[in-house]
Design a protein around this motif. Sequence first.
Motif, PDB file in Angstrom:
ATOM      1  N   ILE A  62      31.360 -17.273 -28.015  1.00 23.06           N
ATOM      2  CA  ILE A  62      31.801 -18.488 -28.692  1.00 23.06           C
ATOM      3  C   ILE A  62      30.978 -19.656 -28.162  1.00 23.06           C
ATOM      4  O   ILE A  62      30.673 -19.704 -26.965  1.00 23.06           O
ATOM      5  N   TRP A  63      30.672 -20.587 -29.020  1.00 22.65           N
ATOM      6  CA  TRP A  63      30.082 -21.855 -28.613  1.00 22.65           C
ATOM      7  C   TRP A  63      31.095 -22.964 -28.853  1.00 22.65           C
ATOM      8  O   TRP A  63      31.729 -23.032 -29.907  1.00 22.65           O
ATOM      9  N   TYR A  64      31.211 -23.823 -27.842  1.00 20.93           N
ATOM     10  CA  TYR A  64      32.078 -24.990 -27.933  1.00 20.93           C
ATOM     11  C   TYR A  64      31.252 -26.256 -27.719  1.00 20.93           C
ATOM     12  O   TYR A  64      30.263 -26.252 -26.994  1.00 20.93           O
ATOM     13  N   ASP A  92      31.163 -18.722 -33.622  1.00 19.73           N
ATOM     14  CA  ASP A  92      31.252 -17.531 -32.784  1.00 19.73           C
ATOM     15  C   ASP A  92      30.393 -16.422 -33.374  1.00 19.73           C
ATOM     16  O   ASP A  92      29.909 -16.509 -34.507  1.00 19.73           O
ATOM     17  N   ILE A  93      30.197 -15.385 -32.582  1.00 20.81           N
ATOM     18  CA  ILE A  93      29.400 -14.245 -33.052  1.00 20.81           C
ATOM     19  C   ILE A  93      29.884 -12.981 -32.357  1.00 20.81           C
ATOM     20  O   ILE A  93      30.235 -13.007 -31.179  1.00 20.81           O
ATOM     21  N   ARG A  94      29.940 -11.903 -33.090  1.00 20.42           N
ATOM     22  CA  ARG A  94      30.343 -10.620 -32.524  1.00 20.42           C
ATOM     23  C   ARG A  94      29.096  -9.791 -32.248  1.00 20.42           C
ATOM     24  O   ARG A  94      28.045 -10.017 -32.838  1.00 20.42           O
ATOM     25  N   SER A  95      29.234  -8.818 -31.384  1.00 21.52           N
ATOM     26  CA  SER A  95      28.058  -8.097 -30.897  1.00 21.52           C
ATOM     27  C   SER A  95      27.418  -7.203 -31.954  1.00 21.52           C
ATOM     28  O   SER A  95      26.303  -6.713 -31.745  1.00 21.52           O
ATOM     29  N   ASN A  96      28.068  -7.006 -33.079  1.00 25.69           N
ATOM     30  CA  ASN A  96      27.451  -6.204 -34.148  1.00 25.69           C
ATOM     31  C   ASN A  96      26.550  -7.063 -35.036  1.00 25.69           C
ATOM     32  O   ASN A  96      26.034  -6.596 -36.047  1.00 25.69           O
ATOM     33  N   MET A  97      26.369  -8.318 -34.648  1.00 22.68           N
ATOM     34  CA  MET A  97      25.510  -9.233 -35.386  1.00 22.68           C
ATOM     35  C   MET A  97      24.427  -9.757 -34.458  1.00 22.68           C
ATOM     36  O   MET A  97      24.623  -9.856 -33.242  1.00 22.68           O
ATOM     37  N   ASP A  98      23.274 -10.117 -35.033  1.00 21.40           N
ATOM     38  CA  ASP A  98      22.195 -10.742 -34.279  1.00 21.40           C
ATOM     39  C   ASP A  98      22.132 -12.237 -34.532  1.00 21.40           C
ATOM     40  O   ASP A  98      21.572 -12.990 -33.740  1.00 21.40           O
ATOM     41  N   LYS A  99      22.702 -12.648 -35.652  1.00 22.37           N
ATOM     42  CA  LYS A  99      22.557 -14.038 -36.074  1.00 22.37           C
ATOM     43  C   LYS A  99      23.761 -14.409 -36.914  1.00 22.37           C
ATOM     44  O   LYS A  99      24.270 -13.598 -37.692  1.00 22.37           O
ATOM     45  N   ARG A 100      24.171 -15.644 -36.743  1.00 21.22           N
ATOM     46  CA  ARG A 100      25.232 -16.159 -37.604  1.00 21.22           C
ATOM     47  C   ARG A 100      24.966 -17.629 -37.841  1.00 21.22           C
ATOM     48  O   ARG A 100      24.612 -18.362 -36.907  1.00 21.22           O
ATOM     49  N   GLN A 101      25.168 -18.049 -39.083  1.00 25.46           N
ATOM     50  CA  GLN A 101      24.875 -19.445 -39.430  1.00 25.46           C
ATOM     51  C   GLN A 101      26.127 -20.172 -39.851  1.00 25.46           C
ATOM     52  O   GLN A 101      27.015 -19.620 -40.498  1.00 25.46           O
ATOM     53  N   GLY A 102      26.172 -21.455 -39.459  1.00 24.15           N
ATOM     54  CA  GLY A 102      27.234 -22.327 -39.916  1.00 24.15           C
ATOM     55  C   GLY A 102      26.595 -23.560 -40.527  1.00 24.15           C
ATOM     56  O   GLY A 102      25.425 -23.543 -40.924  1.00 24.15           O
ATOM     57  N   GLN A 103      27.345 -24.618 -40.558  1.00 23.40           N
ATOM     58  CA  GLN A 103      26.784 -25.860 -41.095  1.00 23.40           C
ATOM     59  C   GLN A 103      25.889 -26.505 -40.040  1.00 23.40           C
ATOM     60  O   GLN A 103      26.352 -26.967 -39.021  1.00 23.40           O
ATOM     61  N   ARG A 104      24.608 -26.490 -40.278  1.00 27.64           N
ATOM     62  CA  ARG A 104      23.570 -27.039 -39.379  1.00 27.64           C
ATOM     63  C   ARG A 104      23.465 -26.312 -38.044  1.00 27.64           C
ATOM     64  O   ARG A 104      22.683 -26.700 -37.187  1.00 27.64           O
ATOM     65  N   VAL A 105      24.253 -25.306 -37.803  1.00 27.65           N
ATOM     66  CA  VAL A 105      24.166 -24.549 -36.547  1.00 27.65           C
ATOM     67  C   VAL A 105      23.901 -23.078 -36.819  1.00 27.65           C
ATOM     68  O   VAL A 105      24.365 -22.523 -37.815  1.00 27.65           O
ATOM     69  N   THR A 106      23.144 -22.476 -35.901  1.00 27.95           N
ATOM     70  CA  THR A 106      22.845 -21.054 -35.956  1.00 27.95           C
ATOM     71  C   THR A 106      22.994 -20.494 -34.553  1.00 27.95           C
ATOM     72  O   THR A 106      22.506 -21.109 -33.597  1.00 27.95           O
ATOM     73  N   VAL A 107      23.645 -19.366 -34.420  1.00 34.02           N
ATOM     74  CA  VAL A 107      23.717 -18.699 -33.126  1.00 34.02           C
ATOM     75  C   VAL A 107      22.927 -17.397 -33.235  1.00 34.02           C
ATOM     76  O   VAL A 107      23.063 -16.665 -34.215  1.00 34.02           O
ATOM     77  N   LEU A 108      22.088 -17.171 -32.234  1.00 32.00           N
ATOM     78  CA  LEU A 108      21.305 -15.944 -32.150  1.00 32.00           C
ATOM     79  C   LEU A 108      21.756 -15.156 -30.926  1.00 32.00           C
ATOM     80  O   LEU A 108      21.956 -15.737 -29.854  1.00 32.00           O
ATOM     81  N   LEU A 109      21.890 -13.858 -31.088  1.00 31.85           N
ATOM     82  CA  LEU A 109      22.332 -12.994 -29.998  1.00 31.85           C
ATOM     83  C   LEU A 109      21.294 -11.913 -29.759  1.00 31.85           C
ATOM     84  O   LEU A 109      20.946 -11.169 -30.675  1.00 31.85           O
ATOM     85  N   ASN A 110      20.823 -11.832 -28.528  1.00 37.16           N
ATOM     86  CA  ASN A 110      19.873 -10.784 -28.134  1.00 37.16           C
ATOM     87  C   ASN A 110      20.540  -9.937 -27.066  1.00 37.16           C
ATOM     88  O   ASN A 110      20.570 -10.311 -25.893  1.00 37.16           O
ATOM     89  N   LYS A 111      21.076  -8.810 -27.473  1.00 36.82           N
ATOM     90  CA  LYS A 111      21.841  -7.967 -26.542  1.00 36.82           C
ATOM     91  C   LYS A 111      20.927  -7.264 -25.549  1.00 36.82           C
ATOM     92  O   LYS A 111      21.363  -6.906 -24.453  1.00 36.82           O
ATOM     93  N   THR A 112      19.687  -7.079 -25.908  1.00 37.20           N
ATOM     94  CA  THR A 112      18.760  -6.378 -25.015  1.00 37.20           C
ATOM     95  C   THR A 112      18.560  -7.154 -23.719  1.00 37.20           C
ATOM     96  O   THR A 112      18.564  -6.576 -22.625  1.00 37.20           O
TER      97      THR A 112
END
Lengths: 114, 111
Positions: free
Chosen positions: B34-36, B49-69
């Motif tokens: 989660i980002w606050y 927020d983002i779950r581990s089955n995703m690499d990327k999620r976009q919202g309004q003007r925000v993007t979260v990237l997840l690199n599990k490696t």
Amino acid sequence: DAGITQSPRYKITETGRQVTLMCHQTWSHSYMFWYRQDLGHGLRLIYYSAAADITDKGEVPDGYVVSRSKTENFPLTLESATRSQTSVYFCASSEIDYSNQPQHFGDGTRLSIL
Amino acid sequence: GESVGLHLPTLSVQEGDNSIINCAYSNSASDYFIWYKQESGKGPQFIIDIRSNMDKRQGQRVTVLLNKTVKHLSLQIAATQPGDSAVYFCAGPNRDDKIIFGKGTRLHILP
């Protein structure tokens, strides 16, 4: 308005005094949490509650007591305040399965202990 | 011990530019992040927020990237505005399923 309300917003007290911080939420969320926020430490969990009459310790519970007789209220009591408990305290709530849901925070109580 | 933390305590960005705030975590079993955003005098506010089955999620003007490696996530804010000035936290579960929070990055917007 729906949300989570903390009171008081500011409190100054003396060492050894008992002080209670109030938290009220209108969402009927199952989980409620108390955190303290200090420079250099970020948010640290004091206590949490899964439902009315169910509470459990977090990372830093010493010196604090909680109760939850009603779903919407989760007061935090410092039984004998110490200077090290000077901090900003945040209450939060979340729906079931809080490890997969965001928490919703109140605006905090800034507590100073002299 | 386990940690979720940000790389930089402070980040200064020109108004209109994109902001990238980075976060590392240690628990490889973490499956939710989660980002606050926390403005001065207020409580943390959920951004995305983002779950581990995703690499990327976009919202309004925000993007979260997840690199599990490499156990790293980032928050990108597009076209940064003065109202974006705040402290940003990442958070994720530890092995006991308790959410732990990073210490935060303060984002300064330069005019």
